[in-house]
Write a protein that holds these residues in place. Structure first.
Motif, PDB file in Angstrom:
ATOM      1  N   ASN A 202       0.800  -1.228   0.000  1.00 22.79           N
ATOM      2  CA  ASN A 202       0.000   0.000   0.000  1.00 22.79           C
ATOM      3  C   ASN A 202       0.831   1.276   0.000  1.00 22.79           C
ATOM      4  OD1 ASN A 202       0.914   0.056   2.712  1.00 22.79           O
ATOM      5  ND2 ASN A 202      -0.918   1.202   3.335  1.00 22.79           N
ATOM      6  N   ALA A 203       2.097   1.234  -0.400  1.00 22.37           N
ATOM      7  CA  ALA A 203       2.929   2.440  -0.321  1.00 22.37           C
ATOM      8  C   ALA A 203       3.847   2.559  -1.527  1.00 22.37           C
ATOM      9  CB  ALA A 203       3.756   2.434   0.969  1.00 22.37           C
ATOM     10  N   ILE A 204       4.193   3.806  -1.839  1.00 25.74           N
ATOM     11  CA  ILE A 204       5.219   4.099  -2.830  1.00 25.74           C
ATOM     12  C   ILE A 204       6.180   5.120  -2.241  1.00 25.74           C
ATOM     13  CG2 ILE A 204       3.801   3.557  -4.840  1.00 25.74           C
ATOM     14  CD1 ILE A 204       3.388   6.576  -5.250  1.00 25.74           C
ATOM     15  N   GLU A 205       7.412   5.099  -2.720  1.00 28.84           N
ATOM     16  CA  GLU A 205       8.429   6.054  -2.313  1.00 28.84           C
ATOM     17  C   GLU A 205       9.223   6.468  -3.538  1.00 28.84           C
ATOM     18  OE1 GLU A 205       9.435   4.302   2.178  1.00 28.84           O
ATOM     19  OE2 GLU A 205      10.820   3.925   0.498  1.00 28.84           O
ATOM     20  N   GLY A 206       9.865   7.633  -3.427  1.00 27.62           N
ATOM     21  CA  GLY A 206      10.688   8.052  -4.548  1.00 27.62           C
ATOM     22  C   GLY A 206      11.161   9.476  -4.426  1.00 27.62           C
ATOM     23  N   ALA A 207      11.618  10.010  -5.550  1.00 24.29           N
ATOM     24  CA  ALA A 207      12.195  11.346  -5.588  1.00 24.29           C
ATOM     25  C   ALA A 207      11.744  12.073  -6.841  1.00 24.29           C
ATOM     26  CB  ALA A 207      13.716  11.263  -5.541  1.00 24.29           C
ATOM     27  N   ILE A 208      11.651  13.385  -6.726  1.00 22.60           N
ATOM     28  CA  ILE A 208      11.259  14.262  -7.832  1.00 22.60           C
ATOM     29  C   ILE A 208      12.333  15.339  -7.948  1.00 22.60           C
ATOM     30  CG2 ILE A 208       9.536  15.883  -8.670  1.00 22.60           C
ATOM     31  CD1 ILE A 208       7.474  14.355  -6.905  1.00 22.60           C
ATOM     32  N   ARG A 209      13.078  15.324  -9.033  1.00 22.33           N
ATOM     33  CA  ARG A 209      14.192  16.261  -9.219  1.00 22.33           C
ATOM     34  C   ARG A 209      13.716  17.450 -10.035  1.00 22.33           C
ATOM     35  NH1 ARG A 209      18.185  18.838  -8.290  1.00 22.33           N
ATOM     36  NH2 ARG A 209      20.287  18.559  -9.132  1.00 22.33           N
ATOM     37  N   CYS A 210      14.023  18.639  -9.554  1.00 23.80           N
ATOM     38  CA  CYS A 210      13.614  19.866 -10.229  1.00 23.80           C
ATOM     39  C   CYS A 210      14.832  20.750 -10.444  1.00 23.80           C
ATOM     40  CB  CYS A 210      12.569  20.606  -9.402  1.00 23.80           C
ATOM     41  SG  CYS A 210      11.006  19.716  -9.221  1.00 23.80           S
ATOM     42  N   THR A 211      15.148  21.024 -11.710  1.00 17.27           N
ATOM     43  CA  THR A 211      16.311  21.841 -12.058  1.00 17.27           C
ATOM     44  C   THR A 211      15.861  23.033 -12.885  1.00 17.27           C
ATOM     45  OG1 THR A 211      16.740  20.710 -14.149  1.00 17.27           O
ATOM     46  CG2 THR A 211      17.694  19.719 -12.148  1.00 17.27           C
ATOM     47  N   PRO A 212      16.729  24.029 -13.078  1.00 18.54           N
ATOM     48  CA  PRO A 212      16.352  25.170 -13.920  1.00 18.54           C
ATOM     49  C   PRO A 212      15.999  24.779 -15.352  1.00 18.54           C
ATOM     50  CG  PRO A 212      18.264  25.704 -12.580  1.00 18.54           C
ATOM     51  CD  PRO A 212      18.018  24.234 -12.411  1.00 18.54           C
ATOM     52  N   ASP A 213      16.505  23.660 -15.847  1.00 14.59           N
ATOM     53  CA  ASP A 213      16.156  23.213 -17.195  1.00 14.59           C
ATOM     54  C   ASP A 213      14.664  22.931 -17.324  1.00 14.59           C
ATOM     55  OD1 ASP A 213      18.778  23.371 -17.975  1.00 14.59           O
ATOM     56  OD2 ASP A 213      19.196  21.236 -17.698  1.00 14.59           O
ATOM     57  N   GLY A 214      14.012  22.677 -16.197  1.00 14.01           N
ATOM     58  CA  GLY A 214      12.583  22.429 -16.216  1.00 14.01           C
ATOM     59  C   GLY A 214      11.741  23.649 -15.909  1.00 14.01           C
ATOM     60  N   GLY A 215      12.341  24.836 -16.001  1.00 17.60           N
ATOM     61  CA  GLY A 215      11.591  26.059 -15.716  1.00 17.60           C
ATOM     62  C   GLY A 215      11.470  26.281 -14.222  1.00 17.60           C
ATOM     63  N   GLY A 216      10.243  26.467 -13.776  1.00 19.94           N
ATOM     64  CA  GLY A 216      10.041  26.718 -12.360  1.00 19.94           C
ATOM     65  C   GLY A 216      10.309  28.163 -11.991  1.00 19.94           C
ATOM     66  N   TRP A 217      10.940  28.390 -10.847  1.00 21.36           N
ATOM     67  CA  TRP A 217      11.123  29.743 -10.294  1.00 21.36           C
ATOM     68  C   TRP A 217      11.734  30.683 -11.335  1.00 21.36           C
ATOM     69  CZ3 TRP A 217       9.326  33.211  -7.539  1.00 21.36           C
ATOM     70  CH2 TRP A 217      10.059  34.194  -6.885  1.00 21.36           C
ATOM     71  N   GLY A 218      10.934  31.699 -11.703  1.00 20.28           N
ATOM     72  CA  GLY A 218      11.383  32.634 -12.727  1.00 20.28           C
ATOM     73  C   GLY A 218      11.598  31.989 -14.076  1.00 20.28           C
ATOM     74  N   GLY A 220      13.083  29.244 -14.687  1.00 18.34           N
ATOM     75  CA  GLY A 220      14.458  28.764 -14.736  1.00 18.34           C
ATOM     76  C   GLY A 220      15.487  29.814 -14.399  1.00 18.34           C
ATOM     77  N   ASP A 221      15.137  31.092 -14.597  1.00 17.31           N
ATOM     78  CA  ASP A 221      16.105  32.160 -14.346  1.00 17.31           C
ATOM     79  C   ASP A 221      16.390  32.346 -12.859  1.00 17.31           C
ATOM     80  OD1 ASP A 221      16.233  32.574 -17.059  1.00 17.31           O
ATOM     81  OD2 ASP A 221      14.809  34.242 -17.054  1.00 17.31           O
ATOM     82  N   GLY A 222      15.520  31.806 -12.008  1.00 14.53           N
ATOM     83  CA  GLY A 222      15.743  31.891 -10.563  1.00 14.53           C
ATOM     84  C   GLY A 222      16.623  30.788 -10.015  1.00 14.53           C
ATOM     85  N   HIS A 223      17.110  29.899 -10.887  1.00 12.18           N
ATOM     86  CA  HIS A 223      18.112  28.878 -10.532  1.00 12.18           C
ATOM     87  C   HIS A 223      17.618  27.870  -9.500  1.00 12.18           C
ATOM     88  CE1 HIS A 223      20.674  31.590 -12.764  1.00 12.18           C
ATOM     89  NE2 HIS A 223      20.483  32.546 -11.875  1.00 12.18           N
ATOM     90  N   ALA A 224      16.318  27.674  -9.395  1.00 14.05           N
ATOM     91  CA  ALA A 224      15.807  26.699  -8.426  1.00 14.05           C
ATOM     92  C   ALA A 224      16.276  25.297  -8.805  1.00 14.05           C
ATOM     93  CB  ALA A 224      14.285  26.755  -8.394  1.00 14.05           C
ATOM     94  N   ASP A 225      16.850  24.607  -7.825  1.00 13.41           N
ATOM     95  CA  ASP A 225      17.439  23.293  -8.062  1.00 13.41           C
ATOM     96  C   ASP A 225      17.258  22.492  -6.780  1.00 13.41           C
ATOM     97  OD1 ASP A 225      18.917  21.083  -8.752  1.00 13.41           O
ATOM     98  OD2 ASP A 225      20.618  22.227  -9.548  1.00 13.41           O
TER      99      ASP A 225
END
Length: 765
Positions: A202-218, A220-225
């Motif tokens: 009944n469970a899952i685990e894992g990770a979600i990686r977020c880098t500026p290449d994927g946009g996000g803060w600004g 991508g210009d905000g360098h969120a990683d």
């Protein structure tokens, strides 16, 4: 509660302060829909309105369980009230930010029928998993949110703990019901790599990686990683589950404008469906579990989040939501909010006014959020897992905004939040080797957003107030390096008005800190540089002008000092020019003396539209002018500070979705209201002086210690009685129009007599 949730004490001490007005709890007056719009049409200006989110969270908590109404666009909070669809419910979110947003991770959507793997923005590609929802039955409260997804006839309820969240999903009768999780979803972009592993039945685990290449803060210009680690548990066993996996071609852009397109949706719609994989990773994954449901059957999903490790996410969930009692967890979240909001108690006002107040206070307690796991782990700026040692790691520091009101408020009611943030910024500089303090930090990213050196202000202000639980000499070194890196320097100005004036102020803050720490030469140097603002004043036009690269003044525009963006950031010279908080006497001298300065300041307000929306005069929708109503105190007409602060409180804040005239800006807009409505606000953080003004309440009590309260009592308070007639501090007459921070923190009582006409003799000494 303290026995069942022992880990919560690390984030927020329990407070047992009752409200001045009996018969209600503070959480009763929180309306998370206030400001929950990103609509430029509703705002009438590009910058939009509050940009808050209505979802479930806890005070300064790591988790925000929030409905997301659209992917992409300038939709930082993930939600905008007027939008007709909900794509799903994310477990992380930003609030009140004015740039392209981020987070929005681990998007859960209950669905029925055929599996859809894209949200559905482009109907020609696929119907999508998003759903219309019933606005009439939408509910948002402190620590709770609910909506009915009408396309699936599923009722969704959300609640939160500091490091975990929970959904209760009520399904119709259906042979193909589903919980699906878009692991690639990210506000303002997409995550760039994901993993998922099935654990037990009944469970899952894992990770979600977020880098500026994927946009996000600004975008991508905000360098969120950053990486979000998760553990999710389901009340219904994982008997029939799968993963969708899309192939992202090499070189494919994944920033906002790309992922918003129909072409990108076509890539995702062609995803491979994998049946019951035990573990998988990829560049665009989603997980789903299917089951049959009876009418009204409830399925629960609970998720632990960590920014440090899967072990941390697992421990967070086990510690904070060990069982499956949704209602109990909802009450626990509400209890945390009642404790936090009870730090300020008010008496008087209408129901709407109390709702505006407690929602404002609520919005000041979302960030800077704590990101420490129950096992002490948190992400360092060096990309490694760190262990807590003497302070709580915090993130989301919107410096240019929050040094003005948010941190001066927290220095009274939550001083450890201030020192935690300072320690977090110092450690970040050390971890990254950058040797300067970031002005807008998000999950260890040096985004470089906005201007000035606001962390220097926050440190100088904390030191002046005796909040010194950080490495003073290291803080000083970083302040000095920051000002040397970005300041007016030997040139004597920074070209633009906004940059020069903001830098001059932070140079003054540094001079104060240098003097206090015995760095005499630096104190003299930076006190001189603090006068750099004078180098942009042109007596020929009687105001500030930007200088070009050759040092000459730039051409004076046809609109003069009303010209937006003329050497000014998100403002015009008329608005920015009042920002000399460290040398008001010098500013008055440049303007031709007190009478001339007062006449100009009165005109500034008299020309302001009554709704205080974005305008060329007193523009309460943006931060550069937030200190300006209090300048009348210094210039000798404190009754005009009283008049205008009460007017702003009454006309710029409302109990409605459009109730904030500008971006919430991570607590700043609301902190201004909390302080001003309680009868005080600083002009110059870095000093201990708070200006006194006319309160909106008959009484306000602010908790300033374990057993101490600063009380402001306003006799004869009413909508007509705007003006202070007399004042007493602890029973003794007070003739000055300001109060000192040590007086506040001593637990003093400030008594004000109000009346309908100004008393021009009070407060001018």
């Amino acid at each position: 509660m303290s026995l069942r949730f022992p880990v919560l004490a690390a984030l927020l001490p329990c407070v047992a302060l009752l409200s001045v007005s009996s018969g209600f709890e503070p959480a009763d007056y929180v309306n998370p829909f206030i400001g929950a719009s990103t609509s430029t049409a509703k705002a009438g200006v590009l910058h939009g309105l509050g940009k808050t989110f209505p979802g479930a969270t806890t005070p300064f908590g790591m988790v925000q369980v929030n409905p997301n109404t659209i992917t992409g666009g300038d939709n930082g909070p993930g939600y905008s009230y007027e939008m007709e669809h909900i794509e799903g419910f994310a477990f992380t979110q930003m609030s009140g930010i004015g740039w392209y947003g981020d987070l929005g991770n681990f998007l859960v959507t209950p669905t029925t029928g055929e599996l859809q793997v894209v949200a559905g923005r482009h109907g020609e590609v696929a119907r999508g998993y998003r759903s219309r929802y019933d606005k009439q039955s939408e509910v948002a409260e402190a620590g709770y949110y609910a909506a009915t997804l009408t396309d699936y006839d599923v009722r969704v309820e959300a609640t939160a703990a500091p490091r975990a969240g929970m959904l209760r999903l009520t399904y119709p009768e259906h042979q193909q019901s589903r919980v699906q999780i878009d692991l690639a979803h990210r506000t303002g972009g997409t995550s760039t790599h994901q993993s998922v592993r099935v654990v037990g039945d009944n469970a899952i685990e894992g990770a979600i990686r977020c880098t500026p290449d994927g946009g996000g803060w600004g975008n991508g210009d905000g360098h969120a990683d950053y990486t979000v680690y998760y553990r999710a548990e389901f009340s219904k066993p994982l008997a029939n589950f799968g993963v969708w996996k899309a192939t992202i071609p090499a070189g494919q852009s994944r920033r906002r404008e790309a992922i918003e397109s129909a072409a990108y949706d076509k890539l995702i719609a062609a995803a491979e469906i994998l049946d019951k994989p035990e573990a998988i990773e990829g560049d665009h994954l989603g997980f789903f579990t299917e089951f049959a449901t009876d009418e009204g059957e409830q399925v629960l999903v609970k998720v632990g989040i960590s920014y440090a490790s899967v072990d941390g996410a697992r421990a967070n969930l086990a510690a904070e939501i060990p069982g499956w009692d949704f209602d109990q967890q909802r009450q626990a979240a509400r209890g945390l909010w009642n404790d936090a909001l009870s730090r300020v108690a008010i008496a008087g006002g209408s129901d709407d006014q109390r709702t505006i107040f407690y929602t404002a206070l609520y919005h000041t307690m979302i960030d800077p959020r704590a990101i420490v796991d129950v096992d002490g782990g948190y992400p360092g700026g060096d990309g490694k897992r760190h262990t807590a040692h003497g302070f709580t790691k915090r993130t989301i520091f919107s410096g240019w905004d929050v040094f003005r009101s948010q941190f001066p408020l927290q220095s009274i009611i939550n001083p450890s939040v201030v020192t935690d943030t300072i320690n977090s910024l110092i450690e970040l500089a050390d971890d990254t080797g950058r040797d300067y303090l970031e002005r807008w930090e998000m999950l260890n990213a040096y985004s470089g957003c906005m201007l000035g050196n606001p962390a220097v202000v926050v440190i100088a202000d904390a030191y002046a107030k005796g909040l010194r639980d950080f490495d003073l000499e290291r803080a000083y070194e970083l302040c000095r390096d920051s000002v040397e890196r970005d300041g007016n320097g030997q040139r004597g100005h920074a070209g633009g008005i906004s940059h020069t004036l903001e830098f001059a102020y932070t140079e003054w803050c540094l001079s104060q800190l240098a003097d206090a720490l015995g760095h005499d030469a630096d104190a003299r140097l930076y006190a001189e540089r603090a006068q750099s603002y004078r180098n942009l004043f042109d007596p020929r036009v009687g105001w500030f002008r930007p200088r070009g690269g050759n040092g000459d003044f730039q051409p004076w525009p046809a609109k003069g000092r009303l010209q937006q963006d003329y050497g000014s950031v998100e403002s015009n010279p008329y608005q920015q020019g009042w920002f000399v908080p460290h040398d008001l006497d010098g500013l008055v001298g440049l303007l031709g003396g007190r009478a001339a300065a007062l006449a100009d300041l009165e005109s500034f307000f008299d020309n302001t539209p009554s709704d205080f929306r974005w305008n060329d005069y007193y523009n309460h929708a943006n931060e550069p002018v937030h200190h300006v109503p209090f300048l009348f105190n210094v210039l000798g007409k404190p009754w005009l500070t009283q008049r205008w602060t009460r007017t702003i409180c009454d006309q710029a804040y409302h109990n409605s979705v459009e109730g904030l005239v500008g971006n919430e800006d991570v607590g700043q807009m609301s902190a201004w209201y909390v302080l001003a409505s309680c009868g005080m606000h600083p002009i110059t953080p870095g000093t201990t002086r708070y200006e006194v003004t006319s309160p909106a309440w008959g009484e306000a009590r602010l908790r300033v210690g374990d057993d101490k309260f600063f009380t402001v009592t306003a006799h004869n308070q009413s909508p007509e009685n705007l003006y202070i007639q007399s004042a007493k501090l602890d029973g003794k007459p007070l003739g000055r129009c300001w109060i000192d921070y040590p007086e506040i923190m001593s637990g003093a009582t400030l008594e004000l007599e109000l009346g309908p006409e100004p008393n021009e003799a009070w407060g001018t000494r």
